[in-house]
Design an enzyme around this catalytic site. Structure first.
Site, PDB file in Angstrom:
ATOM      1  N   ASP A   1     -98.172 -88.717 -17.056  1.00 19.71           N
ATOM      2  CA  ASP A   1     -97.053 -88.046 -16.409  1.00 19.71           C
ATOM      3  C   ASP A   1     -96.798 -88.577 -15.006  1.00 19.71           C
ATOM      4  O   ASP A   1     -95.653 -88.815 -14.624  1.00 19.71           O
ATOM      5  CB  ASP A   1     -97.311 -86.537 -16.363  1.00 19.71           C
TER       6      ASP A   1
ATOM      7  N   GLU B   1     -96.849 -92.611 -22.814  1.00 26.16           N
ATOM      8  CA  GLU B   1     -95.412 -92.859 -22.624  1.00 26.16           C
ATOM      9  C   GLU B   1     -95.126 -93.988 -21.642  1.00 26.16           C
ATOM     10  O   GLU B   1     -94.324 -94.877 -21.944  1.00 26.16           O
ATOM     11  CB  GLU B   1     -94.727 -91.578 -22.143  1.00 26.16           C
TER      12      GLU B   1
END
Length: 382
Positions: free
Chosen positions: A21, A278
């Protein structure tokens, strides 16, 4: 805590799994500040992990300016900070109640956006940009979904990213410099160069054994991460940055932890990139090289749906045989069950995959990037 004048953007990030994140948030904060001249305040709950990505950061300081960005420790006792004109809540991290109450006192109220996780699932375009009114306060939060199509939030991509990639690809001295910085010489010509960045995976040992018996020399470069224990088990001894293991056709090199720009360069140099989560997943696509994604495992195998959705999109233009080989290898990797046959089939398709990866990156680059779309959307709310 003394705050600077009211910023243009507040970005809130809770660090999960050390890197994922905050990797996205740090790239976005730098792009907003560097390319668009905005005053950005970044709230992070774990500055120690953040400092791995940003060596300039002092994890002991609760308030500091780094690369033009105001970085603040997100502590339980939250300060009385004046909210920015745009407040970005990332990955449903839930803003402090006191801060939300101050948002409601602003006139006009800030644009409140939740930047969600990346997915290729069909529902993403339908949910993108939808409003969610606060149950008690006169505030509306909007959901912003990154994605791979024009009707989503897009992908993070700096304006000069592809030009920097091309510059490194065309400059042998720069490539040698990358190797010098990580403490190794470039691998011999004809070596298949692979980067390995993944979560814990029982298939790592099987994959290393398959590479050991390869007909082609393989150099596996491993930035320090959660793969280290499996590599140490393969090597039979403890390893650290700067160490190497040579066995059969395989040369394993343990790299120091790489900050983001250096990691990008590593991806550009490699023939195949194993990535996770990600941030590295998106950067590997911009590298225009074959990749293997280790998706973040979720309860009830919910991540498998996301994996299948991306594979359906990514493989749509691949010939049937190449598509089947890629799907089989990705699925096996995420199940933790790799065989020598899996690797041999996959290795034989790497040249075709490279052409496909280049076309895929070119297609994505024709769309606006996430930062541009996010700015346009936020301005429509103000």
């Amino acid at each position: 805590m003394a705050m600077a004048s009211r910023p243009d953007w507040d970005i809130f990030c809770k660090v999960i799994d050390n890197l994922g994140d905050i990797g996205v948030c740090w790239r976005l904060a730098r792009q907003l500040a560097g390319e668009h001249g905005l005053r950005v305040r970044l709230w992070v709950d774990d500055l120690e992990s953040f400092s791995l990505l940003c060596p300039q950061l002092d994890p002991l300081r609760s308030l500091q300016r780094v690369l033009g960005i105001e970085v603040c420790r997100w502590a339980t006792l939250f300060p009385a900070a004046c909210p920015a004109r745009v407040v970005l809540e990332t990955f449903a991290c839930r803003l402090p109640v006191s801060f939300v109450e101050r948002m409601a006192q602003q006139s006009p109220s800030p644009a409140w956006i939740n930047l969600d996780y990346l997915s290729a699932e069909d529902w993403v375009s339908s949910w993108h940009a939808l409003p969610s009114p606060h149950p008690q306060l006169p505030l509306i939060k909007y959901f912003f979904f990154p994605g791979f199509s024009a009707d989503t939030g897009g992908l993070l991509r700096e304006q000069d990213l592809l030009a920097r990639r091309a510059h490194v690809a065309a400059n042998t001295e720069l490539q040698i410099g990358v190797w010098d910085e990580v403490g190794f010489a470039p691998p011999p010509v004809g070596t298949l160069l692979i980067s390995l960045f993944a979560y814990e995976n029982p298939a790592i040992g099987d994959l290393l054994h398959a590479w050991e018996s390869s007909d082609t020399p393989i150099c596996c470069v491993v930035p320090l991460s959660r793969t280290l224990a499996a590599i140490e088990a393969f090597a039979g001894n403890r390893l650290g940055a700067g160490d190497s293991v040579c066995r059969g056709a395989l040369d394993i090199r343990i790299l120091p932890f790489l900050e983001q720009s250096r990691y990008d360069q590593l991806l550009w140099l490699c023939d195949l990139n194993f990535v996770r989560g990600e941030d590295s997943f998106v950067r590997a696509q911009w590298a225009a090289r074959p990749l293997v994604w280790h998706i973040y495992p979720q309860e009830n195998a919910a991540h498998r749906v996301k994996l299948d959705a991306f594979l359906a999109l990514y493989c749509a233009d691949l010939p049937t045989t190449s598509s089947a080989v890629l799907r089989e290898f990705w699925q096996a990797w995420n199940l933790g069950r790799i065989t020598i046959e899996h690797w041999r089939n996959f290795a034989q398709s790497i040249d075709r995959q490279r052409t496909h990866a280049q076309r895929w990156a070119e297609r994505l680059a024709r769309q606006d990037d996430l930062c541009t779309r996010l700015l346009c959307f936020s301005r429509s709310l103000l």
